[in-house]
Scaffold this active site. Structure first.
Site, PDB file in Angstrom:
ATOM      1  N   LEU A 134       0.815  -1.216   0.000  1.00 53.94           N
ATOM      2  CA  LEU A 134       0.000   0.000   0.000  1.00 53.94           C
ATOM      3  C   LEU A 134       0.850   1.269   0.000  1.00 53.94           C
ATOM      4  O   LEU A 134       0.683   2.148   0.842  1.00 53.94           O
ATOM      5  CB  LEU A 134      -0.958  -0.009   1.196  1.00 53.94           C
ATOM      6  CG  LEU A 134      -2.191  -0.909   1.026  1.00 53.94           C
ATOM      7  CD1 LEU A 134      -2.934  -1.042   2.336  1.00 53.94           C
ATOM      8  CD2 LEU A 134      -3.125  -0.357  -0.060  1.00 53.94           C
TER       9      LEU A 134
ATOM     10  N   GLU B 181      12.203   8.726 -21.376  1.00 56.91           N
ATOM     11  CA  GLU B 181      11.792   9.735 -20.371  1.00 56.91           C
ATOM     12  C   GLU B 181      13.011  10.538 -19.893  1.00 56.91           C
ATOM     13  O   GLU B 181      12.966  11.778 -19.845  1.00 56.91           O
ATOM     14  CB  GLU B 181      11.124   8.988 -19.211  1.00 56.91           C
ATOM     15  CG  GLU B 181      10.761   9.788 -17.986  1.00 56.91           C
ATOM     16  CD  GLU B 181      10.236   8.864 -16.860  1.00 56.91           C
ATOM     17  OE1 GLU B 181       9.303   8.067 -17.108  1.00 56.91           O
ATOM     18  OE2 GLU B 181      10.759   8.931 -15.732  1.00 56.91           O
TER      19      GLU B 181
ATOM     20  N   LYS C 132       8.803  -2.665  -3.642  1.00 61.93           N
ATOM     21  CA  LYS C 132      10.111  -2.254  -4.144  1.00 61.93           C
ATOM     22  C   LYS C 132      10.740  -3.365  -4.998  1.00 61.93           C
ATOM     23  O   LYS C 132      10.744  -4.539  -4.595  1.00 61.93           O
ATOM     24  CB  LYS C 132      11.005  -1.957  -2.930  1.00 61.93           C
ATOM     25  CG  LYS C 132      12.250  -1.176  -3.237  1.00 61.93           C
ATOM     26  CD  LYS C 132      12.875  -0.783  -1.889  1.00 61.93           C
ATOM     27  CE  LYS C 132      14.331  -0.471  -1.930  1.00 61.93           C
ATOM     28  NZ  LYS C 132      14.890   0.228  -3.016  1.00 61.93           N
TER      29      LYS C 132
ATOM     30  N   SER D 180       3.165   2.976 -15.985  1.00 61.69           N
ATOM     31  CA  SER D 180       3.659   4.353 -16.048  1.00 61.69           C
ATOM     32  C   SER D 180       2.536   5.362 -15.868  1.00 61.69           C
ATOM     33  O   SER D 180       1.409   5.142 -16.308  1.00 61.69           O
ATOM     34  CB  SER D 180       4.339   4.618 -17.393  1.00 61.69           C
ATOM     35  OG  SER D 180       4.749   5.973 -17.441  1.00 61.69           O
TER      36      SER D 180
ATOM     37  N   THR E  67       2.810  -4.056   7.075  1.00 67.71           N
ATOM     38  CA  THR E  67       2.358  -3.593   8.391  1.00 67.71           C
ATOM     39  C   THR E  67       0.837  -3.392   8.338  1.00 67.71           C
ATOM     40  O   THR E  67       0.328  -2.650   7.492  1.00 67.71           O
ATOM     41  CB  THR E  67       3.016  -2.239   8.760  1.00 67.71           C
ATOM     42  OG1 THR E  67       2.905  -1.382   7.621  1.00 67.71           O
ATOM     43  CG2 THR E  67       4.473  -2.400   9.103  1.00 67.71           C
TER      44      THR E  67
ATOM     45  N   HIS F  69      11.021   2.777 -22.054  1.00 65.93           N
ATOM     46  CA  HIS F  69      10.153   3.950 -21.850  1.00 65.93           C
ATOM     47  C   HIS F  69      10.865   4.950 -20.936  1.00 65.93           C
ATOM     48  O   HIS F  69      10.920   6.153 -21.202  1.00 65.93           O
ATOM     49  CB  HIS F  69       8.820   3.498 -21.227  1.00 65.93           C
ATOM     50  CG  HIS F  69       7.996   4.607 -20.635  1.00 65.93           C
ATOM     51  ND1 HIS F  69       8.299   5.210 -19.424  1.00 65.93           N
ATOM     52  CD2 HIS F  69       6.887   5.239 -21.086  1.00 65.93           C
ATOM     53  CE1 HIS F  69       7.420   6.152 -19.156  1.00 65.93           C
ATOM     54  NE2 HIS F  69       6.540   6.194 -20.153  1.00 65.93           N
ATOM     55  N   ASN F  70      11.435   4.439 -19.861  1.00 61.93           N
ATOM     56  CA  ASN F  70      12.105   5.334 -18.906  1.00 61.93           C
ATOM     57  C   ASN F  70      13.368   5.944 -19.493  1.00 61.93           C
ATOM     58  O   ASN F  70      13.701   7.089 -19.185  1.00 61.93           O
ATOM     59  CB  ASN F  70      12.431   4.576 -17.618  1.00 61.93           C
ATOM     60  CG  ASN F  70      11.205   4.394 -16.744  1.00 61.93           C
ATOM     61  OD1 ASN F  70      10.084   4.465 -17.229  1.00 61.93           O
ATOM     62  ND2 ASN F  70      11.397   4.148 -15.477  1.00 61.93           N
TER      63      ASN F  70
ATOM     64  N   LYS G 279       9.149  -1.198 -20.423  1.00 55.39           N
ATOM     65  CA  LYS G 279       9.048  -0.094 -19.449  1.00 55.39           C
ATOM     66  C   LYS G 279      10.411   0.555 -19.214  1.00 55.39           C
ATOM     67  O   LYS G 279      10.531   1.775 -19.066  1.00 55.39           O
ATOM     68  CB  LYS G 279       8.451  -0.604 -18.122  1.00 55.39           C
ATOM     69  CG  LYS G 279       8.405   0.450 -17.007  1.00 55.39           C
ATOM     70  CD  LYS G 279       7.551   1.640 -17.411  1.00 55.39           C
ATOM     71  CE  LYS G 279       7.345   2.742 -16.426  1.00 55.39           C
ATOM     72  NZ  LYS G 279       8.123   3.004 -15.296  1.00 55.39           N
TER      73      LYS G 279
ATOM     74  N   ASN H  68      -0.771  -5.402   3.350  1.00 59.62           N
ATOM     75  CA  ASN H  68       0.467  -4.640   3.501  1.00 59.62           C
ATOM     76  C   ASN H  68       1.280  -5.277   4.623  1.00 59.62           C
ATOM     77  O   ASN H  68       0.719  -5.846   5.553  1.00 59.62           O
ATOM     78  CB  ASN H  68       0.155  -3.176   3.841  1.00 59.62           C
ATOM     79  CG  ASN H  68       1.368  -2.293   3.640  1.00 59.62           C
ATOM     80  OD1 ASN H  68       1.802  -2.083   2.510  1.00 59.62           O
ATOM     81  ND2 ASN H  68       1.924  -1.795   4.734  1.00 59.62           N
TER      82      ASN H  68
HETATM   83  C1  6PG Z   1       6.663   6.379 -14.782  1.00 58.88           C
HETATM   84  C2  6PG Z   1       8.015   6.681 -14.261  1.00 58.88           C
HETATM   85  C3  6PG Z   1       8.315   5.992 -12.988  1.00 58.88           C
HETATM   86  C4  6PG Z   1       9.759   5.981 -12.686  1.00 58.88           C
HETATM   87  C5  6PG Z   1      10.474   7.188 -12.419  1.00 58.88           C
HETATM   88  C6  6PG Z   1      11.933   6.843 -12.692  1.00 58.88           C
HETATM   89  O1  6PG Z   1       6.640   5.931 -15.906  1.00 58.88           O
HETATM   90  O2  6PG Z   1       5.673   6.607 -14.087  1.00 58.88           O
HETATM   91  O3  6PG Z   1       8.941   6.247 -15.232  1.00 58.88           O
HETATM   92  O4  6PG Z   1       7.936   4.651 -13.092  1.00 58.88           O
HETATM   93  O5  6PG Z   1      10.031   5.141 -11.634  1.00 58.88           O
HETATM   94  O6  6PG Z   1      10.073   8.314 -13.082  1.00 58.88           O
HETATM   95  O7  6PG Z   1      12.632   7.699 -12.261  1.00 58.88           O
HETATM   96  P1  6PG Z   1      14.069   8.068 -11.802  1.00 58.88           P
HETATM   97  O8  6PG Z   1      14.987   6.960 -12.205  1.00 58.88           O
HETATM   98  O9  6PG Z   1      14.225   9.339 -12.527  1.00 58.88           O
HETATM   99  O10 6PG Z   1      13.982   8.216 -10.313  1.00 58.88           O
END
Ligand code: 6PG
Length: 473
Positions: free
Chosen positions: A11, A190, A76, A129, A35, A186-187, A183, A33
């Site tokens: 969460l 980004e 994570k 994303s 906790t 994609h980043n 993904k 979650n």
């Molecule tokens: C998204 C973003 C997100 C991502 C950070 C990466 O698509 O919503 O890509 O998933 O975790 O923006 O960011 P940094 O490596 O810049 O912290």
């Protein structure tokens, strides 16, 4: 007892918003979650009055879900995922399905898909994303795994995803870790676009002496054009208009420390490109921009020792016209980021047998995600009309853009160099385009040197075969 349609583990903000999204779309949910107090807090606030219940432990969680179970993990990336898989596996039954919605490394996902499918459980590695708002209102989703696993979640994710004119921003990406690979790329794109927009801001500030509002006006103008209309340009304008809460005279951006962090996906994009022999210099320059930015102390020291050239004046065009020369540079660098990302996907698709459908990937990026832009419609069209297209920049529409704007990009990069202003993404893009459009590069001389000192041999342009010369005799 009626069982819930959908389960969520984790969460955090993304998890909370995704479960609210699922529930809003008609999927009753159960949340777990680590906790329990966090679960209680969520259920009494955002989750209150909704078809969402809490679970005290994983056994309780599993028992509250209908079969086959669809469980999204928003935790994570890294060992925490393996640990949850280990803890939940004893309770899973044939056909149950785990989805990892975090930014996992695609090879970890490959391993987990194989491990879970061996036990007759489904496993989907799904890039999500759009940040917190996207998760709630409709993100772009990039699921990979077996087709059968995807079919088990299709009705759920199709409703949860952002919707654009030709459907939801989700599709079956491909097998194994392909969803997380897409993904990751994609980043990488980004990172590239963020750095390009930061360089444009710096040039407007340092070469044209513009203030935050004037710079924001230019981003506003750009956001109304087909070539640059995008989420990242839109939020750049918003960031530049934000005033410092402690000093209403100053833009908040000017008070932010110039050190950019990263969580790993940009690095993975570049590492993958290097491994696969894909050329991604604009994306690499953005990654290195962050690395250089983090060396704040060294840069402060070097600033007092190393001198740049004397400044010259340079006219990038008027604010009202959207600074056309600078716009040329930003448009081409943005196109290069997409072109490099798409090329990396094409090469990876062959190498890893992902069978990626590039028009569909462009389609699911048109809404919900961080790199959503009007340009993606052109990218979708380009790969639809020529499925064999090796590089976006030679598609007729993109080639016209390059040919019309290359002079502007060249002038901006030259002016930045003459003024000692770093523009790593813009200058890498210029070299990328100039290299790509050069039929004969000087690597003939590199080959000669390699053969001279190391007998590495070379090919000739006029005869078949491999040649060696005794250069030093
Ligand atoms: C998204 C973003 C997100 C991502 C950070 C990466 O698509 O919503 O890509 O998933 O975790 O923006 O960011 P940094 O490596 O810049 O912290």
């Amino acid at each position: 007892m009626t069982r819930a349609h959908f389960g969520l583990i984790g969460l955090g903000v993304m998890g909370e918003n995704l479960v609210l999204n699922a529930e809003r779309n008609g999927f009753s949910s159960v949340v777990f979650n680590r906790t329990y107090s966090k679960t209680q807090e969520f259920l009494s606030t955002l989750g209150s009055g909704k078809k969402i219940e809490g679970a005290t432990d994983l056994e309780d969680f599993i028992n509250k879900l209908e079969r086959p179970r669809r469980i999204l993990m928003m935790i994570k990336a890294g060992p925490a995922i393996d640990s949850v898989i280990e803890q939940i596996s004893p309770y899973l039954e044939q056909g149950d399905l785990l989805i990892d919605g975090g930014n996992s490394e695609f090879r970890d996902t490959e391993r987990r898909v194989a491990q879970l499918e061996r036990k007759s459980f489904g496993y989907i590695g799904m890039g999500v994303s759009g940040g917190a708002k996207g998760a709630l209102e409709g993100p772009s989703m990039m699921p990979g795994g077996t087709k059968a696993s995807y079919e088990a979640i299709e009705s759920l994710v199709s409703k949860m995803a952002a919707q654009v004119e030709d459907g939801p921003c989700v599709t079956y990406v491909g097998p194994g870790g392909s969803g997380h690979f897409v993904k990751t790329v994609h980043n990488g794109i980004e990172y590239g676009i963020e750095q390009i927009l930061a360089e444009a801001y710096d040039l407007m500030k340092r070469l044209a002496g513009m203030n935050g509002n004037e710079i924001a006006d230019v981003f506003g103008i750009w956001n109304a054009t087909e070539e640059l209309s995008s989420y990242l340009v839109e939020i750049t304008e918003v960031c530049l208009r934000q005033k410092d809460p402690f000093d209403q005279e100053t833009g908040l951006v000017e008070k932010i420390m110039d050190k950019a962090g990263q969580k790993g996906t940009g690095l993975w994009t570049v590492v993958s490109a290097l491994e696969l022999g894909a050329s991604v210099p604009t994306i690499y320059a953005s990654l290195n921009g962050r690395v250089m930015s983090s060396m704040k102390d060294q840069r402060m020291l070097a600033e007092s020792i190393l001198k740049g050239p004397k400044s010259i004046s340079f006219d990038m065009g008027s604010i009202e016209q959207g600074m056309p020369l600078l716009m040329d540079a930003v448009v081409l660098a943005t196109m290069a980021s997409y072109a490099q990302g798409m090329e990396l996907l094409r090469i990876a698709s062959d190498e890893y047998q992902y069978n990626l459908h590039l028009p569909s990937i462009a389609q699911i990026w048109k809404g919900g995600c961080i790199i959503r832009s009007r340009l993606l419609k052109r990218i979708q069209d380009a790969f639809n009309s020529n499925p064999q297209l090796v590089n976006l920049l030679i598609d007729p529409w993109f080639a016209d853009q390059v040919n019309c704007r290359i002079l502007g990009l060249s002038k901006v990069v030259a002016a930045a160099a003459e003024n000692g202003v770093p523009v790593p993404c813009l200058s890498s893009t210029l070299d990328y385009i100039n290299s790509y459009r050069t039929g004969r590069l000087p690597q003939n001389l590199v080959q000669a040197m390699r053969d001279c000192f190391g007998s590495h041999t070379y090919e000739r342009i006029d005869k078949h075969g491999s040649f060696h010369t005794e250069w030093l005799d």
